[in-house]
Each structure stands twice: as C-alpha cells, then as structure tokens.
Scaffold this motif. Structure first.
Motif, mmCIF file in Angstrom:
data_model
loop_
_atom_site.group_PDB
_atom_site.id
_atom_site.type_symbol
_atom_site.label_atom_id
_atom_site.label_comp_id
_atom_site.label_asym_id
_atom_site.label_seq_id
_atom_site.Cartn_x
_atom_site.Cartn_y
_atom_site.Cartn_z
ATOM 1 N N LYS A 80 -44.509 13.939 66.210
ATOM 2 C CA LYS A 80 -43.189 13.996 66.637
ATOM 3 C C LYS A 80 -43.037 13.143 68.072
ATOM 4 O O LYS A 80 -41.921 12.427 68.088
ATOM 5 C CB LYS A 80 -43.292 15.364 67.093
ATOM 6 N N SER A 81 -43.942 13.057 68.672
ATOM 7 C CA SER A 81 -43.831 12.120 69.892
ATOM 8 C C SER A 81 -43.778 10.758 69.344
ATOM 9 O O SER A 81 -42.650 9.954 70.031
ATOM 10 C CB SER A 81 -45.140 12.414 70.849
ATOM 11 N N SER A 82 -44.527 10.195 68.612
ATOM 12 C CA SER A 82 -44.443 8.695 67.907
ATOM 13 C C SER A 82 -43.065 8.589 67.409
ATOM 14 O O SER A 82 -42.461 7.745 67.717
ATOM 15 C CB SER A 82 -45.276 8.767 66.732
ATOM 16 N N GLY A 83 -42.456 9.402 66.841
ATOM 17 C CA GLY A 83 -41.105 9.567 66.184
ATOM 18 C C GLY A 83 -40.046 9.293 67.519
ATOM 19 O O GLY A 83 -39.042 8.521 67.453
ATOM 20 N N THR A 270 -41.655 5.831 58.734
ATOM 21 C CA THR A 270 -42.187 7.102 57.833
ATOM 22 C C THR A 270 -43.054 6.733 56.720
ATOM 23 O O THR A 270 -43.885 7.492 56.379
ATOM 24 C CB THR A 270 -41.024 7.998 57.568
ATOM 25 N N LEU A 271 -42.774 5.973 56.012
ATOM 26 C CA LEU A 271 -43.531 5.516 54.862
ATOM 27 C C LEU A 271 -44.951 5.057 55.191
ATOM 28 O O LEU A 271 -45.697 5.500 54.421
ATOM 29 C CB LEU A 271 -42.549 4.346 54.251
ATOM 30 N N THR A 272 -45.039 4.417 56.401
ATOM 31 C CA THR A 272 -46.501 3.992 56.652
ATOM 32 C C THR A 272 -47.175 5.168 57.065
ATOM 33 O O THR A 272 -48.415 5.284 56.714
ATOM 34 C CB THR A 272 -46.390 2.833 57.916
ATOM 35 N N TYR A 392 -37.090 9.868 63.965
ATOM 36 C CA TYR A 392 -37.185 11.007 64.503
ATOM 37 C C TYR A 392 -36.849 11.814 63.553
ATOM 38 O O TYR A 392 -37.695 12.808 63.213
ATOM 39 C CB TYR A 392 -36.117 11.280 65.756
ATOM 40 N N LEU A 393 -35.561 11.846 62.703
ATOM 41 C CA LEU A 393 -35.500 12.449 61.343
ATOM 42 C C LEU A 393 -36.468 12.658 60.458
ATOM 43 O O LEU A 393 -36.649 13.590 59.994
ATOM 44 C CB LEU A 393 -34.228 12.303 61.042
ATOM 45 N N GLY A 394 -36.959 11.660 60.222
ATOM 46 C CA GLY A 394 -38.031 11.406 59.100
ATOM 47 C C GLY A 394 -39.260 12.120 59.614
ATOM 48 O O GLY A 394 -39.789 12.878 58.750
ATOM 49 N N PHE A 403 -43.373 15.698 52.871
ATOM 50 C CA PHE A 403 -42.916 14.541 52.454
ATOM 51 C C PHE A 403 -42.228 14.709 51.293
ATOM 52 O O PHE A 403 -41.522 13.843 51.036
ATOM 53 C CB PHE A 403 -44.233 13.544 52.385
ATOM 54 N N SER A 404 -42.514 15.346 50.482
ATOM 55 C CA SER A 404 -41.941 15.591 49.124
ATOM 56 C C SER A 404 -40.372 16.102 49.110
ATOM 57 O O SER A 404 -39.566 15.234 48.587
ATOM 58 C CB SER A 404 -42.373 16.632 48.087
ATOM 59 N N LYS A 405 -40.147 17.171 50.041
ATOM 60 C CA LYS A 405 -38.709 17.365 50.324
ATOM 61 C C LYS A 405 -37.993 16.150 51.139
ATOM 62 O O LYS A 405 -36.707 15.831 50.614
ATOM 63 C CB LYS A 405 -38.683 18.373 51.166
ATOM 64 N N LEU A 406 -38.699 15.301 51.985
ATOM 65 C CA LEU A 406 -38.081 14.066 52.621
ATOM 66 C C LEU A 406 -37.733 13.116 51.504
ATOM 67 O O LEU A 406 -36.415 12.443 51.727
ATOM 68 C CB LEU A 406 -39.049 13.654 53.381
#
Length: 439
Positions: A80-83, A270-272, A392-394, A403-406
């Motif tokens: 979360k902080s990274s986002g 987010t993908l990475t 942030y959202l991802g 991640f599946s729902k994302l």
C-alpha cells in the motif's frame, strides 16, 4: 512424449523446409516483409532523429518498472505504501504535462525538450539518497514533473516535422524507439538490480544526458531556421484558437483516454508485483518479459499501424485495441503459468499498438495550428492522472480482493471503454472533417 535433441533438430528442419518450399507460405512472408519495409517510407530525417533521441533516453529507463519492487524488497515498504509513493509519479506527470503544454506554445518545443532532458540528470542521481516514504515521494514528484514536461513538447515536434499524411506513422516510429529502449532497459535493469538498485538510477541519468546532448546537437540549427521563417510572417493575422480546456468534446475524449490508461498502465507497476508475488518470477525473468514486450512492439508496430490505417477507421482501431488489452489482462485471472504470461503480454502489445499512437493522432487532428502544445498537454494530463490512480487503486484492489478480481475488473472496464471510443471518436472528428471540406 519426450523428444531427443536429434528429433527436435529434425522437426525444426522439416518446418523450415516446408515454409521455403510452400509457395503460399512464402508469398505470405514476402507480403509481410513488403508491408513492414514500406511502412518506414516517407518519414523525414527529423522524425528519425526524434526517434533516435527517444531511443537513447529510454534505453536508460529502467527505474519505473522496478520502483515498486525496489520499495517493497529493498526499503521494506508494504504494498500500500509503495502504491502511495508511485502515485506521486502520477502527480508529477500531471504537473509536467500541464506545464510542458503551456510553455511549449510560448517558448517552443526545442527549449522545453532540451531543458527537460538536461534537468532530469541530477534528479535521477538524487533518488538513491532518499530512503523514507516522504523523501522518496518528494524526489519522485520533482523528477516526474521535469521529465514529463518533455512529452507534450515532443508530440508537437513530431507533428511539426512530419507530413500530414505521415503523422500516425511518425508517432509510431517514436513509440517504436520508446519500446526498443524499453526492451533494452528493463532487461538490463533486471540484471543490474540483482547487483545494486543504484545502478538503475544512474543509468537513467546517463540515458537522459546522452539524449539531451544528441537532441541539442541535431536540432539547434533547425530550430533557428524555423524561428527565422516564423519571423517573416509576423505581419500575418493569426486567428485566435480556443483553449482545449473549453473544448467539451475533447475533454470527454480525454476522460476515456484516462480510464483506458488506468487499466493499461498497470503494466508499469501492479503487473510487476503480480509477476513477483503471485507468479513467483525472479527479477531477471520480470525484466526479460518486459524486454520481450518492447522487442515485439518494435517488430510489429509499424506494420500493424499501416494495416489499421489502410483497413480500419480510427474508431474501429481503438475499439479493437482497447478490447484486446482488456482480454490480455482478464486472462491472467485464470492462469499465471509462463506460457499464459507470454500470450497475455503478446496480446497486450498488439492492443497497445492499435491504441496509443492513434490517440495522439486524434489529438493532433482535433487541435489547431497554434494550440497543439496545449492540446497535447491536456491529453498528456489524461495519461498522467492514471499514474496517480493506477498504482494506488491497483495495489489496493490486489491487497484487499486479490489479483484475480483486479484482472477481471480490468477486462470488463476495457470492454466498456472500447465501446465508448467507437461512438465518441466519429463525433469528435466530424466537425474537423466538415471544416476541411469547406476550405
């Protein structure tokens, strides 16, 4: 069934023999090569040099894809902080796009690009010295503001030096350079980050410096000649053109560009994280998948753009490209084996080719002669806002719902955006087409 090495060589030899001796397959290969080579014809020297400068700059661009991994694994930040920190890159992108668009129309694209590249050098070098969330967010904000001011100025330069019928291909050539650099950068970045993350930041600084020096060397004389020609026409009445911030149709178009970008640019953060935490890939493997995407776009973009220009309308092109991007993300919800990751990235590249360069073309077509910087800046802001929202959202959705729902949500959103593009684009450009007919 297990194949020996001898069997594999025999199989490969048989396939090559079949292709070379099949007139049908050979004609297809020749046709594809012809389409690919013809897609480069007619582009100006300046368009090629802008692409070369971009290639040098982006070859050092290995910070952003690994910044999320750097913060979680090296600095000990939670997801979360990274986002939140990554979102400050987006804030800087918004400021930079707005600032770059405004001052480009006033002082010219040459000065904006030169200053942006050269001022980025010390800022990249300073990043490793900031270890806290607040400090890192601050330096990322400053760096992205300066770096992203380059984009609207660069887009104006592309339209300035390209013939009207070659604008999309000029944008594609520039993007091809970006992706060729992006294929080199992350692949090298994956290796260097295994040694020291500091190498990433200093490599970015070196890339920006070399790109800046190359740009100034080639375009300084051309900029003076262009300025001299412009002075000859100072007596001519210049029609005042509307601000893009008062163009309701274009603002609506930019909103959907922003929504697409929120979905698509999970590629950069987010993908990475998904690759590392869910698919359990090493940093080197992540780098090589990102490098593969850049190489594939270099290989396919000019040809696919030419196919779209020849057979599709702008609306249909963005419909197909946006839908394919959504499908590429959606399939990750059901499997994350290496073959699925490669297929997904391949589709994502094809979708990107049929969206991003054409978005710039639509912006250029909607703008006037004296406000291209402002229009490019506003469209750049649409992309930049996604850099605030996406990390942030991802990461928030991934952390709370998985991640599946994302990925499923991303696929559904892209499908709806694709449909919106199909109806908005003809409505947006109809007025411009009628204006051209009346001239």
């Amino acid at each position: 069934m297990n194949f020996s090495l001898k069997n594999k060589f025999e199989l490969c030899y048989g396939l090559i023999f079949l292709i070379l001796h099949s007139e049908f397959l050979w004609n297809i290969i020749v046709k594809l090569i012809s389409i690919y080579t013809s897609s480069f014809k007619g582009l100006s020297k300046e368009s090629w040099m802008l692409a070369l400068v971009m290639l040098i700059n982006r070859s050092g661009s290995m910070v952003l894809p690994f910044l999320g991994v750097y913060m979680t694994s090296q600095l000990g930040f939670d997801i979360k902080s990274s986002g939140v920190v990554l979102s400050f890159f987006g804030v800087g992108s918004v400021l930079g796009s707005w600032l770059g668009g405004q001052i480009t129309d006033k002082i010219g694209e040459y000065r904006v690009q030169s200053l942006s590249l050269l001022l980025s050098v010390p800022l990249f070098c300073m990043i490793p010295f900031f270890k806290t969330e607040v400090g890192l967010a601050g330096i990322i904000l400053a760096q992205s503001t300066i770096s992203e001011a380059f984009r609207p100025a660069n887009s104006v330069a592309i339209t300035k030096y390209a013939r009207p019928e070659n604008i999309t291909r000029a944008f594609s050539l520039n993007r091809m350079a970006v992706n060729l650099g992006f294929s080199i950068g992350p692949a090298l970045g994956g290796i260097l980050s295994g040694i020291s993350y500091e190498f990433l930041f200093f490599s970015n600084a070196l890339g920006a410096l070399l790109a800046g020096l190359m740009y100034i060397w080639f375009f300084s004389k051309r900029n003076k000649l262009a300025a001299g020609k412009k002075k000859k026409f100072t007596g001519k009445i210049v029609e005042k053109e509307n601000s893009p911030y008062k163009d309701g149709k274009f603002i609506l178009y930019c909103i959907f560009c922003m929504l697409f970008s929120v979905c698509f640019f999970q590629l950069l953060n987010t993908l990475t994280i998904f690759y590392k935490d869910t698919a359990k890939l090493s940093q080197e493997s992540i780098g090589f998948i990102l490098g593969y995407s850049g190489f594939l776009i270099v290989l396919l973009e000019m040809g696919f753009v030419q196919i779209a220009e020849k057979y599709f309308s702008l609306a249909l092109t963005l419909l197909l490209g946006t839908f394919i991007c959504g499908f590429a993300y959606g399939m990750l919800a059901f499997d994350h084996s290496m073959i699925t990751l490669i297929i997904s990235m391949t589709l994502l590249c094809i979708g990107e080719i049929w969206v991003l360069p054409f978005m710039s073309t639509i912006t250029a077509l909607r703008s006037g002669n004296n406000n291209k910087g402002a229009y490019m800046g506003l469209n750049g802001i649409a992309f930049s806002i996604s850099f605030i929202i996406t990390p942030y959202l991802g990461t928030l959705i991934a952390e709370n719902y998985g991640f599946s729902k994302l990925w499923i949500g991303t696929g559904v959103a892209c499908t709806l955006i694709a449909i919106a593009f199909y109806f908005i684009i003809p409505w947006l450009l109809a007025e411009k087409k009628s204006d051209k007919k009346s001239l």
